[in-house]
Motif scaffolding. Structure first.
Motif, PDB file in Angstrom:
ATOM      1  N   ASN A 224       1.072   4.331  -2.804  1.00  0.00           N
ATOM      2  CA  ASN A 224       1.004   5.756  -2.449  1.00  0.00           C
ATOM      3  C   ASN A 224       2.204   6.516  -3.002  1.00  0.00           C
ATOM      4  O   ASN A 224       2.058   7.643  -3.502  1.00  0.00           O
ATOM      5  CB  ASN A 224       0.934   5.929  -0.925  1.00  0.00           C
ATOM      6  N   TYR A 225       3.389   5.903  -2.921  1.00  0.00           N
ATOM      7  CA  TYR A 225       4.591   6.565  -3.439  1.00  0.00           C
ATOM      8  C   TYR A 225       4.521   6.765  -4.949  1.00  0.00           C
ATOM      9  O   TYR A 225       5.117   7.715  -5.493  1.00  0.00           O
ATOM     10  CB  TYR A 225       5.843   5.770  -3.073  1.00  0.00           C
TER      11      TYR A 225
ATOM     12  N   ASP B 282       2.024   7.768  -6.455  1.00  0.00           N
ATOM     13  CA  ASP B 282       1.311   9.039  -6.622  1.00  0.00           C
ATOM     14  C   ASP B 282       2.201  10.228  -6.265  1.00  0.00           C
ATOM     15  O   ASP B 282       2.052  11.311  -6.842  1.00  0.00           O
ATOM     16  CB  ASP B 282       0.068   9.066  -5.725  1.00  0.00           C
ATOM     17  N   VAL B 283       3.108  10.013  -5.333  1.00  0.00           N
ATOM     18  CA  VAL B 283       3.906  11.115  -4.787  1.00  0.00           C
ATOM     19  C   VAL B 283       5.121  11.417  -5.644  1.00  0.00           C
ATOM     20  O   VAL B 283       5.564  12.569  -5.732  1.00  0.00           O
ATOM     21  CB  VAL B 283       4.332  10.784  -3.342  1.00  0.00           C
TER      22      VAL B 283
ATOM     23  N   ASP C 239       0.828  -1.211   0.000  1.00  0.00           N
ATOM     24  CA  ASP C 239       0.000   0.000   0.000  1.00  0.00           C
ATOM     25  C   ASP C 239       0.860   1.258   0.000  1.00  0.00           C
ATOM     26  O   ASP C 239       0.540   2.247  -0.679  1.00  0.00           O
ATOM     27  CB  ASP C 239      -0.932   0.005   1.210  1.00  0.00           C
ATOM     28  N   ASP C 240       1.946   1.230   0.778  1.00  0.00           N
ATOM     29  CA  ASP C 240       2.854   2.385   0.785  1.00  0.00           C
ATOM     30  C   ASP C 240       3.430   2.605  -0.611  1.00  0.00           C
ATOM     31  O   ASP C 240       3.561   3.743  -1.084  1.00  0.00           O
ATOM     32  CB  ASP C 240       3.987   2.171   1.784  1.00  0.00           C
TER      33      ASP C 240
ATOM     34  N   LYS D 207      -4.345   1.936 -11.340  1.00  0.00           N
ATOM     35  CA  LYS D 207      -3.797   3.266 -11.127  1.00  0.00           C
ATOM     36  C   LYS D 207      -3.994   4.128 -12.374  1.00  0.00           C
ATOM     37  O   LYS D 207      -3.988   3.646 -13.506  1.00  0.00           O
ATOM     38  CB  LYS D 207      -2.304   3.196 -10.795  1.00  0.00           C
TER      39      LYS D 207
END
Length: 972
Positions: free
Chosen positions: A819-820, A822-823, A815-816, A860
């Motif tokens: 998220n990364y 996206d970042v 999950d992290d 995504k």
């Protein structure tokens, strides 16, 4: 006594006796007598009496039975009239009204099934829905009313191909089963009907889970009815035989077909003693199964027995019987099959005669007509091969089948292929060639529609074997001097699912300006379709019924979304300037926004010929480059040879790549001397001599330069699994020459995908511009990967102040990681990768904390994604069962939004991965301003440089080539 008055009770007794006699003997006169007795009884019953509706419903049921026996439409009309009388005599709010409405729906839907009148279907649907609405969940007949509506939807779906109706029907049946007590005798019938509907869904999706589930349901129903009602048992056994036959189609196991035949014989034997009215239908099915086994085994005795059975059935079928056209059609197909063995002219004439009669007797607009037309076309072609007789009709019938508005989609697709190939071979100047191919490619796209999950679409594309696909259409177009159509068809018929994902993510800014509410709804439906399409959960045998029902509700909602999506597209295309919105791209559009420096090369590989189509900025038409020395057979042989070499060198898993690393450690003075005729060199030499070098010559790329031009390769078929970017002649003993000397290679799934990235090329948002790095050296269920942590640390140190972030091992959850993505605009994975050969969407990256699957990546939609470097094995391998679909991890990253991806075609060595990564980032960071965001624009050149450097270090031995050749660059 004759003429004596008879009471209602005596009339009922007489009617029951005559009906029992009919069931035993099958004599129509007994059934007529039973109907007469019950009609006389009804006339003695007072209008408004509570028992009258029930009596009338019983009469209508017997009339339907008479119709099934005679096939005469008047008997259906009589049944409908009787039920209408019953409905008119029932007061509003009476508990009998829903049942009568259901009966009316059944009668009208039966008439629609036989004669194809749409008004009957619409009235039947209205009657069934009114019945369900009036009854409510508390009504004692509510489950059977749901079953009636479901069956009605199933019949309609079979005619129109509307998947939404089928999904709703399955959902209603599951609800009916959920509401029915376990001891209720009707439960077996509901399971039987559900099994049949799942069978119909199987025929549209080719999902083996559906086929297996239907067999399981019917086995359970048969077991529950052993020793009970013989009529129901016969029906259940027949449906089980149907289901087993369907399962044999997709499983390929003869054991399922053998069991189907055994079950069908049992049904025939039981029926001949107890229910002769249904015997012709059951015999007909047994004959079909024997014919199918003949095609599987070649045992002529099966074909002869099949023909004997079907001839008897046809002989005893009244001319007015609604089933006669289908029986004639199946008989004609089998005669054509026997002709191919015996070459007895009488067989092919009988085939054509029976099929022509089937078409003549089939009502206009009926959904079975495409099958009849297609089969007649085949029979006429068979006769033409022998006699050169009536070739025009042989083409006209497949064209009628292909362009028919309703009917079996796969049958229409095959007919379109026959139409195209026949026209191309025997009428080479006919304009029908292009029309037929346009029709075929349009139907092919429909077989894998948005109403299915991505997994189901992949299954469908694997299972279908159309006579004509994109790679067959292209050489046909080129041979009639239409490179524009060849390009359009290659774009339209390849990477279907890739294009669907891109369509769902199409920017709607212009549409929003014209119609904001329409744009917002289209955006919302697109988002929901993506979520529904990525679902992976499937019903299974031990799943609770409520969970199955829940999954079916999701499936029904999915089908609803797909239907709304199509309706929204119609609305968008009605807006001026939006007429071509999300339509297959025309050649003129594909020639716009081409990269200024470089060339796109699409390569078609088919048994009809191999050709390249080059697209260059400034040219107003595609540039056709024939490849006469290459063939589909050569491509497949190269693929086998390379695969054997990879297997022999244990390159299936990264842990086994020791051989490459040993050669990697050698330097110039210590290289192996290998003969230039090794399989690996033969493959690369063949690709160079037959494909790449001829293309370079025609493009006038003949001199090595300091700044070589870009080439974006878009290969098809077996060529998709071969390293065009490494094609060349390699020493020792000869002057080496390869594509690496002349151009920088990239790959693209489709031309449209590349052009979209060119059009939308824009600076990355500074908020996300940066590089995310992770190493995963110790993932569960894999062997440790030495050096990955050092690889990431080294890249991190080279960043020179650029925005770079790193995470190692268990510090990163899946999950992290998502998220990364996206970042940070760019990502570098140093880990294990795996291409799943059975389910492509379960290809994955292995992390310490879990796996990141391709199916998850596809969900995504990263608007500011830049570069993904996949320093892992098999990230660009692809699925051999789906050669025209970009189904691998690198393509998944592209679909998620990354503009550029570095992947690997096979497994890579640990030291190799480190060295290529180091050289790649050294070259990139040297060209970036310190403190700036991360820019992957020059990533293709960086990878070209890294491979050339590695090649200079380790040379061109077989092992060395396999070390540097797997690295590939995707997209812009």
């Amino acid at each position: 006594m004759r003429g004596a008055p008879q009471s209602e009770d005596s009339l009922k007794i007489l009617g029951d006796c005559l009906y029992a006699s009919f069931i035993h003997t099958g004599h129509p006169s007994d059934l007529d007598g039973a109907i007469s007795m019950f009609q006389r009884r009804a006339t003695l019953t007072a209008i408004g009496h509570p028992s009258l509706p029930t009596q009338l419903r019983a009469i209508a049921c017997l009339m339907l039975m008479r119709f099934l026996s005679s096939g005469l439409l008047t008997h259906v009309d009589e049944a409908a009239s009787v039920v209408r009388t019953a409905i008119e005599g029932i007061p509003v709010g009476c508990a009998d009204l829903p049942d009568c409405l259901c009966d009316m729906g059944i009668i009208l839907m039966l008439r629609f099934k036989c004669f194809g009148c749409l008004s009957d279907r619409d009235e039947a649907s209205k009657a069934h829905r009114n019945a369900v609405g009036l009854a409510g969940a508390g009504h004692q007949s509510f489950p059977s009313l749901l079953c009636g509506l479901a069956d009605s939807l199933n019949i309609s779906s079979n005619h129109t191909g509307d998947q939404l109706e089928l999904e709703e029907g399955i959902l209603l049946l599951q609800r009916a089963i959920d509401l029915t007590p376990r001891v209720d005798k009707r439960l077996a019938t509901y399971h039987s009907t559900l099994g049949s509907m799942i069978s119909d869904r199987f025929h549209s999706t080719n999902n083996i889970l559906d086929a297996t589930e239907q067999v399981r349901l019917l086995r359970r129903a048969v077991k529950a009815h052993q020793g009970s009602d013989k009529n129901i048992l016969h029906d259940l056994l027949h449906r089980l035989a149907l289901s087993l036959a369907s399962l044999s189609e997709i499983s390929g196991h003869l054991i399922h077909l053998e069991e189907a035949i055994t079950t069908a014989r049992k049904v025939v034997n039981l029926t001949s003693h107890s229910l002769p009215i249904l015997l012709p239908s059951y015999m007909h099915f047994l004959g079909q199964l024997l014919g199918r086994r003949y095609h599987a085994t070649g045992q002529l005795s099966d074909l002869d027995e099949s023909l004997s059975i079907l001839e008897r059935v046809v002989e005893h079928s009244p001319m007015a019987n609604h089933k006669l056209p289908d029986r004639l059609s199946k008989l004609g197909v089998l005669f054509a099959s026997r002709y191919m063995v015996t070459h007895n002219a009488k067989d092919v004439e009988k085939a054509i005669s029976n099929l022509e009669q089937a078409i003549k007797l089939t009502p206009p607009g009926h959904a079975s007509l495409p099958t009849h037309y297609s089969s007649l076309g085949v029979a006429q072609l068979i006769r033409f091969w022998e006699t050169a007789h009536l070739i025009e009709n042989a083409h006209s019938n497949p064209s009628l089948a292909a362009t028919f508005p309703v009917g079996d989609l796969n049958q229409r697709l095959m007919a379109a292929g026959m139409w195209a190939l026949g026209s191309f071979r025997w009428l080479p100047n006919s304009p029908d060639i292009l029309v037929a191919l346009d029709t075929a490619l349009g139907l092919l796209a429909m077989t894998a529609g948005l109403n299915q999950t991505i997994r189901s679409r992949h299954i469908q594309l694997q299972s279908d074997a159309p006579v004509v696909g994109a790679t067959t259409a292209a050489p046909m177009a080129l041979k009639v001097n239409r490179p524009d159509k060849a390009l359009e068809w290659l774009e339209q018929g390849r990477c279907l699912i890739w294009n669907q994902i891109n369509h769902l993510r199409t920017p709607l800014d212009n549409l929003h300006t014209h119609n904001p509410s329409l744009a917002e709804r289209l955006k919302e439906v697109s988002r929901c379709l993506e979520i529904a399409g990525s679902s992976q959960e499937q019903p299974c045998a031990d799943m609770p019924l409520r969970r199955k029902t829940s999954l079916q509700e999701e499936s029904y909602a999915h089908a609803n979304l797909a239907k709304e999506w199509e309706e929204l597209l119609v609305q968008v295309r009605a807006i001026p300037t939006f007429e071509s919105f999300l339509q297959p791209a025309k050649c003129s559009a594909l020639l716009q926004d081409l990269p200024e420096s470089g060339v796109i090369v699409v390569i078609s590989v088919d048994r009809m010929g191999c050709d390249a189509i080059a697209l260059l900025a400034g040219l107003d038409e595609p540039f056709h480059i024939p490849l006469p020395n290459f063939s589909k057979k050569k491509a497949e042989q190269h693929q086998r040879d390379l695969g054997l070499q990879l297997k022999s060198r244990e390159l299936r898993l990264r842990k086994e790549d020791r051989g490459i690393d040993e050669e990697h450690s050698m330097r110039a003075g210590k290289r192996y001397r290998q003969p230039q005729g090794t399989p690996i060199r033969r493959v690369l030499r063949g690709l160079w001599n037959d494909v790449v070098h001829p293309i370079l010559n025609m493009l006038a790329i003949s001199q090595p330069g300091e700044e070589p031009p870009r080439i974006w390769w878009c290969p098809t078929g077996a060529l998709s699994f071969l390293p065009l970017h490494a094609a060349g002649i390699y020493g020792p003993g000869v002057d080496s020459e390869s594509i690496l000397d002349y151009a920088v290679s990239s790959y693209t799934p489709t031309v449209s995908a590349l052009l979209e990235r060119v059009r939308n090329s824009r600076p990355i948002d500074n908020k996300v511009s940066g590089l995310f790095l992770t190493s995963q050296p110790n993932a569960p269920h894999t062997v440790p990967i030495p050096g990955t942590t050092e690889e990431v640390e080294s890249i991190y140190k080279k960043a020179k102040g650029n925005r770079v972030f790193k995470v190692h091992g268990s510090d990163l959850t899946v999950d992290d990681c998502l998220n990364y993505l996206d970042v940070f605009s760019s990502v570098h994975f140093a880990c294990h990768g795996y291409q799943n050969p059975e389910e492509s969407l379960k290809s994955r990256f292995y992390f310490r904390s879990g796996t990141l699957d391709l199916g998850v990546i596809l969900r995504k939609d990263l608007k500011n994604a830049e570069l993904a470097f996949l320093s892992a094995c098999q990230t660009s391998t692809g699925d051999e069962k789906l050669p025209e679909e970009a189904v691998h991890l690198a393509a998944g990253m592209l679909a998620a939004g990354y503009r550029r991806v570095v992947g690997t075609m096979w497994c890579i060595g640990d030291k190799t991965a480190q060295d290529v990564s180091m050289s790649f980032y050294d070259w990139l960071f040297d060209r970036m301003e310190p403190g700036s965001g991360f820019d992957g624009t020059l990533s293709a050149y960086a990878l070209h440089h890294a491979i050339q450097k590695l090649r200079g270090d380790i040379g061109d031995t077989d092992g060395a080539i396999l070390a540097w050749a797997p690295f590939v660059h995707w997209a812009y």
